[in-house]
Design a protein around this motif. Structure first.
Motif, PDB file in Angstrom:
ATOM      1  N   GLY A   8       0.842  -1.063   0.117  1.00 47.22           N
ATOM      2  CA  GLY A   8      -0.093   0.131   0.006  1.00 47.22           C
ATOM      3  C   GLY A   8       0.913   1.218  -0.086  1.00 47.22           C
ATOM      4  N   GLY A   9       0.257   2.356  -0.270  1.00 47.81           N
ATOM      5  CA  GLY A   9       1.059   3.625  -0.206  1.00 47.81           C
ATOM      6  C   GLY A   9       0.086   4.680  -0.730  1.00 47.81           C
ATOM      7  N   LEU A  10       0.633   5.801  -0.781  1.00 45.90           N
ATOM      8  CA  LEU A  10       0.026   7.181  -1.354  1.00 45.90           C
ATOM      9  C   LEU A  10       0.341   7.246  -2.814  1.00 45.90           C
ATOM     10  N   VAL A  11      -0.742   7.464  -3.809  1.00 45.29           N
ATOM     11  CA  VAL A  11      -0.516   7.755  -5.046  1.00 45.29           C
ATOM     12  C   VAL A  11      -1.545   8.520  -5.796  1.00 45.29           C
ATOM     13  N   GLN A  12      -1.059   9.223  -6.748  1.00 45.40           N
ATOM     14  CA  GLN A  12      -2.207  10.022  -7.504  1.00 45.40           C
ATOM     15  C   GLN A  12      -3.083   9.507  -8.299  1.00 45.40           C
ATOM     16  N   ALA A  13      -4.263   9.919  -8.296  1.00 47.14           N
ATOM     17  CA  ALA A  13      -5.422   9.539  -9.459  1.00 47.14           C
ATOM     18  C   ALA A  13      -4.747   9.110 -10.383  1.00 47.14           C
ATOM     19  N   GLY A  14      -5.218   7.989 -11.098  1.00 45.46           N
ATOM     20  CA  GLY A  14      -4.703   7.473 -12.464  1.00 45.46           C
ATOM     21  C   GLY A  14      -3.438   6.515 -12.288  1.00 45.46           C
ATOM     22  N   GLY A  15      -2.854   6.627 -11.103  1.00 48.92           N
ATOM     23  CA  GLY A  15      -1.647   5.731 -10.737  1.00 48.92           C
ATOM     24  C   GLY A  15      -1.797   4.174 -10.599  1.00 48.92           C
ATOM     25  N   SER A  16      -1.009   3.839 -10.107  1.00 45.83           N
ATOM     26  CA  SER A  16      -0.947   2.019 -10.100  1.00 45.83           C
ATOM     27  C   SER A  16      -0.172   1.759  -8.769  1.00 45.83           C
ATOM     28  N   LEU A  17      -0.711   0.839  -8.327  1.00 41.56           N
ATOM     29  CA  LEU A  17      -0.216   0.131  -6.959  1.00 41.56           C
ATOM     30  C   LEU A  17      -0.172  -1.542  -7.140  1.00 41.56           C
ATOM     31  N   LEU A  81      -3.385  -2.586  -8.904  1.00 40.53           N
ATOM     32  CA  LEU A  81      -4.402  -1.704  -8.967  1.00 40.53           C
ATOM     33  C   LEU A  81      -3.886  -0.591  -9.842  1.00 40.53           C
ATOM     34  N   ASN A  82      -4.718  -0.422 -10.893  1.00 37.20           N
ATOM     35  CA  ASN A  82      -4.440   0.318 -12.171  1.00 37.20           C
ATOM     36  C   ASN A  82      -5.585   1.332 -12.236  1.00 37.20           C
ATOM     37  N   SER A  83      -5.001   2.588 -12.891  1.00 36.54           N
ATOM     38  CA  SER A  83      -6.331   3.568 -13.172  1.00 36.54           C
ATOM     39  C   SER A  83      -7.016   4.040 -11.675  1.00 36.54           C
ATOM     40  N   LEU A  84      -6.391   4.175 -10.744  1.00 32.21           N
ATOM     41  CA  LEU A  84      -6.698   4.301  -9.368  1.00 32.21           C
ATOM     42  C   LEU A  84      -7.454   5.779  -9.348  1.00 32.21           C
ATOM     43  N   LYS A  85      -8.704   5.614  -8.548  1.00 30.51           N
ATOM     44  CA  LYS A  85      -9.445   6.684  -8.268  1.00 30.51           C
ATOM     45  C   LYS A  85      -9.486   7.136  -6.776  1.00 30.51           C
ATOM     46  N   PRO A  86      -9.636   8.281  -6.324  1.00 36.22           N
ATOM     47  CA  PRO A  86      -9.883   8.656  -4.978  1.00 36.22           C
ATOM     48  C   PRO A  86     -10.833   7.661  -4.208  1.00 36.22           C
ATOM     49  N   GLU A  87     -11.745   7.142  -4.892  1.00 41.70           N
ATOM     50  CA  GLU A  87     -12.839   6.335  -4.137  1.00 41.70           C
ATOM     51  C   GLU A  87     -12.253   4.821  -3.943  1.00 41.70           C
ATOM     52  N   ASP A  88     -10.905   4.691  -4.507  1.00 41.70           N
ATOM     53  CA  ASP A  88     -10.287   3.515  -4.048  1.00 41.70           C
ATOM     54  C   ASP A  88      -9.578   3.564  -2.827  1.00 41.70           C
ATOM     55  N   TYR A 110      -8.582 -16.990   6.979  1.00 40.97           N
ATOM     56  CA  TYR A 110      -7.707 -16.320   7.524  1.00 40.97           C
ATOM     57  C   TYR A 110      -7.596 -14.775   7.039  1.00 40.97           C
ATOM     58  N   TRP A 111      -7.292 -13.827   7.815  1.00 38.73           N
ATOM     59  CA  TRP A 111      -7.191 -12.603   7.191  1.00 38.73           C
ATOM     60  C   TRP A 111      -5.613 -11.975   7.463  1.00 38.73           C
ATOM     61  N   GLY A 112      -5.381 -10.975   6.653  1.00 39.99           N
ATOM     62  CA  GLY A 112      -4.076 -10.343   6.838  1.00 39.99           C
ATOM     63  C   GLY A 112      -4.507  -9.179   7.763  1.00 39.99           C
ATOM     64  N   GLN A 113      -3.423  -8.487   7.995  1.00 39.19           N
ATOM     65  CA  GLN A 113      -3.685  -7.064   8.935  1.00 39.19           C
ATOM     66  C   GLN A 113      -3.933  -5.877   8.122  1.00 39.19           C
ATOM     67  N   GLY A 114      -3.934  -5.775   6.689  1.00 38.85           N
ATOM     68  CA  GLY A 114      -4.446  -4.857   6.062  1.00 38.85           C
ATOM     69  C   GLY A 114      -3.289  -3.821   5.859  1.00 38.85           C
ATOM     70  N   THR A 115      -3.623  -3.268   4.593  1.00 38.99           N
ATOM     71  CA  THR A 115      -2.423  -2.360   4.127  1.00 38.99           C
ATOM     72  C   THR A 115      -3.391  -1.132   3.502  1.00 38.99           C
ATOM     73  N   LEU A 116      -2.731  -0.047   3.675  1.00 40.00           N
ATOM     74  CA  LEU A 116      -3.661   1.470   3.329  1.00 40.00           C
ATOM     75  C   LEU A 116      -3.044   1.831   1.999  1.00 40.00           C
ATOM     76  N   VAL A 117      -4.312   1.950   1.140  1.00 47.10           N
ATOM     77  CA  VAL A 117      -4.012   2.658  -0.034  1.00 47.10           C
ATOM     78  C   VAL A 117      -4.639   4.045  -0.138  1.00 47.10           C
ATOM     79  N   THR A 118      -3.931   5.086  -0.390  1.00 48.48           N
ATOM     80  CA  THR A 118      -4.486   6.331  -0.467  1.00 48.48           C
ATOM     81  C   THR A 118      -4.289   7.045  -1.662  1.00 48.48           C
ATOM     82  N   VAL A 119      -5.413   7.448  -2.379  1.00 44.02           N
ATOM     83  CA  VAL A 119      -5.471   7.956  -3.875  1.00 44.02           C
ATOM     84  C   VAL A 119      -5.806   9.400  -3.743  1.00 44.02           C
ATOM     85  N   SER A 120      -4.897  10.350  -3.909  1.00 46.47           N
ATOM     86  CA  SER A 120      -5.166  11.557  -4.062  1.00 46.47           C
ATOM     87  C   SER A 120      -5.648  12.138  -5.365  1.00 46.47           C
ATOM     88  N   SER A 121      -6.485  13.273  -5.279  1.00 43.83           N
ATOM     89  CA  SER A 121      -6.984  13.591  -6.638  1.00 43.83           C
ATOM     90  C   SER A 121      -6.196  14.912  -7.165  1.00 43.83           C
TER      91      SER A 121
END
Length: 121
Positions: A8-17, A81-88, A110-121
């Motif tokens: 996970g991480g911070l990415v601009q709209a339209g970016g990929s992770l 994750l491609n073409s990311l949107k803020p709502e993602d 079983y569940w993982g602990q989660g990873t944060l994805v932040t998409v900025s506009s």
């Protein structure tokens, strides 16, 4: 059994992770693997699923943008994750249906602990 999610991480709209989830511990076999997400103030929702033979399914909102894959030898599941949107923007969780022993027919989730994805506009 532990599931460790990363990528996970911070990415601009339209970016990929690319998210990765690795399962470890006492594992005999893994059935379905999948990704869920939980946005702030919302309930957790299912995003994508992949069966042991590679069949995939996606929630409509990510079809054509996200791709799930797995490596059965490494017990990992990935989510591109491609073409990311803020709502993602959300915490993304992996889940795996695991059978721990040849002496049981029971699969448990079983569940993982989660990873944060932040998409900025």
């Amino acid at each position: 059994v532990q599931l460790q999610a990363s990528g996970g991480g911070l990415v601009q709209a339209g970016g990929s992770l690319r998210l990765t989830c690795a399962a470890s511990g006492r594992i005999f076999s893994i059935n379905d693997m999948g990704w869920y997400r939980q946005a702030p103030g919302k309930q957790r929702e299912w995003v994508a699923r992949i069966t042991s033979d590679g069949s995939t399914d996606y929630v409509d909102s990510v079809k054509g943008r996200f791709t799930i894959s797995r490596d059965n030898d490494k017990n990992t599941v990935n989510l591109q994750l491609n073409s990311l949107k803020p709502e993602d923007t959300a915490v993304y969780y992996c889940r795996a249906e695991i059978r721990q022993s040849a002496f049981t027919s029971i699969f448990s989730y079983y569940w993982g602990q989660g990873t944060l994805v932040t998409v900025s506009s």
